[in-house]
Design an enzyme around this catalytic site. Structure first.
Site, PDB file in Angstrom:
ATOM      1  N   CYS A  46      13.886  10.816   6.508  1.00 45.66           N
ATOM      2  CA  CYS A  46      13.887  10.412   7.922  1.00 45.66           C
ATOM      3  C   CYS A  46      15.265  10.609   8.531  1.00 45.66           C
ATOM      4  O   CYS A  46      15.392  10.812   9.735  1.00 45.66           O
ATOM      5  CB  CYS A  46      13.419   8.967   8.050  1.00 45.66           C
ATOM      6  SG  CYS A  46      14.383   7.826   7.051  1.00 45.66           S
ATOM      7  N   GLU A  94       9.444   1.427  10.770  1.00 47.02           N
ATOM      8  CA  GLU A  94      10.519   2.375  10.439  1.00 47.02           C
ATOM      9  C   GLU A  94       9.896   3.760  10.519  1.00 47.02           C
ATOM     10  O   GLU A  94       9.165   4.176   9.608  1.00 47.02           O
ATOM     11  CB  GLU A  94      11.051   2.116   9.022  1.00 47.02           C
ATOM     12  CG  GLU A  94      11.733   0.766   8.841  1.00 47.02           C
ATOM     13  CD  GLU A  94      13.099   0.710   9.509  1.00 47.02           C
ATOM     14  OE1 GLU A  94      13.534   1.699  10.127  1.00 47.02           O
ATOM     15  OE2 GLU A  94      13.734  -0.352   9.427  1.00 47.02           O
ATOM     16  N   LYS A 112       0.886  -1.176   0.000  1.00 45.34           N
ATOM     17  CA  LYS A 112       0.000   0.000   0.000  1.00 45.34           C
ATOM     18  C   LYS A 112       0.915   1.215   0.000  1.00 45.34           C
ATOM     19  O   LYS A 112       1.440   1.627   1.028  1.00 45.34           O
ATOM     20  CB  LYS A 112      -0.881  -0.027   1.257  1.00 45.34           C
ATOM     21  CG  LYS A 112      -2.221   0.684   1.132  1.00 45.34           C
ATOM     22  CD  LYS A 112      -2.149   2.156   0.849  1.00 45.34           C
ATOM     23  CE  LYS A 112      -1.819   2.994   2.050  1.00 45.34           C
ATOM     24  NZ  LYS A 112      -1.582   4.406   1.697  1.00 45.34           N
ATOM     25  N   GLU A 151      10.026  16.233  15.027  1.00 39.76           N
ATOM     26  CA  GLU A 151      10.451  16.095  13.629  1.00 39.76           C
ATOM     27  C   GLU A 151       9.820  17.217  12.793  1.00 39.76           C
ATOM     28  O   GLU A 151       8.609  17.393  12.802  1.00 39.76           O
ATOM     29  CB  GLU A 151       9.997  14.735  13.093  1.00 39.76           C
ATOM     30  CG  GLU A 151      10.571  14.436  11.723  1.00 39.76           C
ATOM     31  CD  GLU A 151      10.108  13.082  11.179  1.00 39.76           C
ATOM     32  OE1 GLU A 151       8.893  12.827  11.154  1.00 39.76           O
ATOM     33  OE2 GLU A 151      10.969  12.290  10.763  1.00 39.76           O
TER      34      GLU A 151
HETATM   35  P1  NAD Z   1       2.270   8.629   7.386  1.00 35.24           P
HETATM   36  O1  NAD Z   1       2.402   7.905   8.665  1.00 35.24           O
HETATM   37  O2  NAD Z   1       1.301   9.755   7.322  1.00 35.24           O
HETATM   38  O3  NAD Z   1       1.865   7.634   6.210  1.00 35.24           O
HETATM   39  C1  NAD Z   1       2.653   6.523   5.874  1.00 35.24           C
HETATM   40  C2  NAD Z   1       1.768   5.478   5.216  1.00 35.24           C
HETATM   41  O4  NAD Z   1       0.838   4.985   6.179  1.00 35.24           O
HETATM   42  C3  NAD Z   1       0.945   5.998   4.054  1.00 35.24           C
HETATM   43  O5  NAD Z   1       0.927   5.020   3.041  1.00 35.24           O
HETATM   44  C4  NAD Z   1      -0.436   6.169   4.662  1.00 35.24           C
HETATM   45  O6  NAD Z   1      -1.500   6.067   3.738  1.00 35.24           O
HETATM   46  C5  NAD Z   1      -0.481   5.000   5.633  1.00 35.24           C
HETATM   47  N1  NAD Z   1      -1.425   5.135   6.745  1.00 35.24           N
HETATM   48  C6  NAD Z   1      -1.932   6.267   7.301  1.00 35.24           C
HETATM   49  N2  NAD Z   1      -2.758   5.953   8.327  1.00 35.24           N
HETATM   50  C7  NAD Z   1      -2.768   4.602   8.436  1.00 35.24           C
HETATM   51  C8  NAD Z   1      -3.397   3.683   9.321  1.00 35.24           C
HETATM   52  N3  NAD Z   1      -4.186   4.074  10.306  1.00 35.24           N
HETATM   53  N4  NAD Z   1      -3.160   2.363   9.159  1.00 35.24           N
HETATM   54  C9  NAD Z   1      -2.329   1.929   8.178  1.00 35.24           C
HETATM   55  N5  NAD Z   1      -1.713   2.758   7.305  1.00 35.24           N
HETATM   56  C10 NAD Z   1      -1.918   4.092   7.428  1.00 35.24           C
HETATM   57  O7  NAD Z   1       3.738   9.127   6.998  1.00 35.24           O
HETATM   58  P2  NAD Z   1       4.171   9.991   5.742  1.00 35.24           P
HETATM   59  O8  NAD Z   1       3.780  11.398   5.967  1.00 35.24           O
HETATM   60  O9  NAD Z   1       3.740   9.324   4.485  1.00 35.24           O
HETATM   61  O10 NAD Z   1       5.747   9.857   5.805  1.00 35.24           O
HETATM   62  C11 NAD Z   1       6.556  10.699   6.536  1.00 35.24           C
HETATM   63  C12 NAD Z   1       7.035  10.024   7.809  1.00 35.24           C
HETATM   64  O11 NAD Z   1       7.677   8.803   7.488  1.00 35.24           O
HETATM   65  C13 NAD Z   1       8.072  10.845   8.552  1.00 35.24           C
HETATM   66  O12 NAD Z   1       7.793  10.790   9.926  1.00 35.24           O
HETATM   67  C14 NAD Z   1       9.375  10.128   8.244  1.00 35.24           C
HETATM   68  O13 NAD Z   1      10.369  10.306   9.208  1.00 35.24           O
HETATM   69  C15 NAD Z   1       8.909   8.723   8.180  1.00 35.24           C
HETATM   70  N6  NAD Z   1       9.858   7.915   7.415  1.00 35.24           N
HETATM   71  C16 NAD Z   1      10.643   7.036   8.093  1.00 35.24           C
HETATM   72  C17 NAD Z   1      11.575   6.282   7.396  1.00 35.24           C
HETATM   73  C18 NAD Z   1      12.436   5.296   8.106  1.00 35.24           C
HETATM   74  O14 NAD Z   1      12.998   4.448   7.417  1.00 35.24           O
HETATM   75  N7  NAD Z   1      12.573   5.315   9.414  1.00 35.24           N
HETATM   76  C19 NAD Z   1      11.716   6.428   6.013  1.00 35.24           C
HETATM   77  C20 NAD Z   1      10.903   7.338   5.362  1.00 35.24           C
HETATM   78  C21 NAD Z   1       9.980   8.078   6.076  1.00 35.24           C
END
Ligand code: NAD
Length: 524
Positions: free
Chosen positions: A276, A242, A169, A374
């Site tokens: 990240c 992650e 997804k 963050e």
């Molecule tokens: P997000 O948590 O808003 O969304 C991530 C994914 O989760 C999306 O596909 C979203 O549709 C899905 N999602 C949202 N609500 C959900 C739920 N209740 N159940 C299941 N899935 C759900 O994050 P984002 O804004 O897309 O990404 C940015 C964040 O990701 C930042 O905090 C960044 O640090 C983190 N990130 C971490 C890493 C790492 O490897 N540690 C890498 C990249 C990004």
């Protein structure tokens, strides 16, 4: 009326963040569609597993080749949907995936070979034991928008080569890149139901976590990660999380100022700070602080901000108005609490609605959200420190623990500081590139998550380990079975002494007592 409202709420558009152009409209996959996709994945997974690792490697090598051949087309799509400069799409997405595939495909065969478990205890010497690495079954992958190819693709290759089926997804902000990954894998020969993509927002992601998957690998924010962990807990669904970071950079007094300031600027502004592993806090020894800040400001002002597709662009737009507002609120709060905005600190509407100027802030403190939460934007907050201990204490003063960097000309000193920093990765005299070292694990401590992706540890997350033990003497009753009584207790006492008593003579006496008692024991 209600049905129409629901349908409307579950449709969305993918758009170009640099121009606002709508790229394609989508409807979110429903819970039923998610369940059906997972059921199809289960139906084909055992066939994919039965193909064997050699054949799976061949198929995934074709994927690697295709991605290399179509690098420019895929990089352009990433730039179009995620906004980053074209060069970054090639470096941080395509290159990272190709190299992660190199590692996984090179390692998979030996990784999946049964691994012998030697038996040290003399009473277990009649057996041999093995660790088997079996696929979990169907792995759900939920990924974010900031690395729309490299995050899901590196995880998917590790999951597929170890024999799992995958249901991905991707972020609702970058669905086209998710679909492109599926095209490339399918064209390479991965069966359609072995790798499926479900398009949708958080509700589709939540439905995937609730579906009959065997493991979830999630990359995204801490808030969503927590929701996923809660949803997974009642049925003990294994998770890899992650999550976010607030990565510190420590510049010691003997660092090379020119190199470290260039690193700070790249580390903070690459992908418009939406990484990240971005530098989100920079601690500089007070003796270097004025010159370091000055160098960062000068280098930041030289950056070319523009649309990612333009050849000279070094920093593109932010992904969305929502992300921009977070950045703005952190900067404004810091400014009113006494931080100095030395360059940037404003939107750039003349380029486009989602552009924010690369910003250097001095004199920030740990009472400001720009240092504690963050930000995920093009901001470089810098503060001075006086001693090494103080720098380490400041770096560790965070709810996050993803990665960090230490800058010094003295490698031994850098490595000693690295040991005291509480993050999943610490780099000495470099930053961010750990993600591109395919042998290295990626993941964090504290709120930055659970588990690892990348490297051998990342492959281990994709398998369940089964221990198989087989006795070479099938007709021998075991000495510790029933027939308890004084003789058995004496046998055990003697046996314990034979193995663990301090002196050789005590051990010998124990062995003799144990053997004598064994003769008296009545086995049943
Ligand atoms: P997000 O948590 O808003 O969304 C991530 C994914 O989760 C999306 O596909 C979203 O549709 C899905 N999602 C949202 N609500 C959900 C739920 N209740 N159940 C299941 N899935 C759900 O994050 P984002 O804004 O897309 O990404 C940015 C964040 O990701 C930042 O905090 C960044 O640090 C983190 N990130 C971490 C890493 C790492 O490897 N540690 C890498 C990249 C990004």
């Amino acid at each position: 009326m209600q049905v129409a409202a629901q349908t409307e709420a579950r449709s969305f558009a993918s758009y170009n963040p640099a121009t606002g152009e709508v790229l394609r409209e989508f409807v979110c996959a429903s819970k039923d569609e998610v369940d059906a996709a997972v059921a199809r994945a289960h139906a084909v997974q055992s066939e994919w597993q039965a193909l064997g690792v050699r054949r799976r490697i061949q198929i995934l090598r074709r994927f690697q080749r295709r991605l290399q051949e179509r690098k420019s087309e895929v990089a352009q799509l990433i730039t179009q949907e995620a906004g980053k400069p074209l060069g970054e799409s090639l470096l941080t997405e395509i290159f990272v995936v190709l190299d992660a595939a190199r590692f996984c495909l090179h390692t998979a065969y030996s990784f999946l070979r049964p691994q012998r478990v030697p038996h040290g205890s003399p009473i277990m010497k009649t057996k041999s034991g093995w660790l088997l690495h079996e696929p979990h079954g169907v792995i759900g992958i939920i990924s974010p928008w900031n690395y729309p190819l490299s995050t899901p693709a590196t995880e998917s290759v590790a999951a597929l080569v170890t024999g799992n089926a995958v249901v991905l997804k991707p972020s609702e902000l970058t669905p086209l890149v998710g679909l492109k990954l599926a095209d490339l894998l399918h064209e390479a020969g991965v069966p359609k139901d072995v790798f499926q993509v479900l398009i949708g927002d958080g509700s589709t992601g939540a439905a995937l976590v609730d579906a009959q998957i065997d493991k979830i690998v999630f990359t995204g924010s801490v808030a969503t990660g927590r929701r996923i962990a809660e949803a997974a807990a009642p049925r003990f669904l294994p998770v890899v999380l992650e999550l976010g970071g607030k990565d510190p950079m420590i510049v010691l007094e003997d660092a090379d100022l020119d190199t470290a300031s260039s690193a700070a600027v790249w580390g903070a502004f690459m992908n418009a700070g939406q990484t990240c592993l971005s530098v989100e806090r920079c601690y500089v020894h007070r003796s270097l602080y004025p010159q370091f800040v000055q160098a960062c400001v000068k280098k930041t002002r030289e950056l070319h901000v523009g649309k990612g597709a333009d050849g000279t662009t070094e920093m593109g737009p932010m992904i969305s108005e929502r992300q921009l507002r977070i950045v703005e609120s952190h900067v404004e709060e810091a400014r009113s609490a006494g931080a100095r905005v030395l360059t940037g600190g404003k939107r750039l509407p003349e380029i486009g609605a989602n552009f924010y100027a690369p910003t250097v802030l001095a004199d920030v403190t740990h009472r400001m959200r720009i240092v504690t939460e963050e930000t995920f934007g093009p901001i470089l907050p810098i503060m001075p420190f006086d001693t090494e201990d103080e720098a380490i204490q400041l770096a560790n003063d965070s709810i996050y623990g993803l990665s960090a960097s230490v800058w010094t000309k003295n490698r031994a000193r850098g490595e000693s500081v690295a040991r005291r920093v509480y993050t999943g990765t610490v780099m000495v005299n470099d930053l961010l590139s750990g993600f591109a070292i395919s042998e290295a694990p990626h993941g964090g401590f504290r709120d930055s998550g659970i588990g690892r992706t990348h490297g051998r540890l990342g492959m281990e997350e994709m398998v369940r380990v089964k221990y198989v033990d087989s006795d070479r003497l099938p007709r021998m009753k075991k000495l510790w079975w029933y027939g308890y009584g004084p003789a058995f207790a004496a046998q055990m006492e003697g046996f314990i002494d034979a193995l663990f008593a301090r002196s050789p003579s005590q051990r010998l006496a124990g062995a003799l007592r144990s053997l004598a008692a064994l003769r008296k024991k009545k086995m049943i």
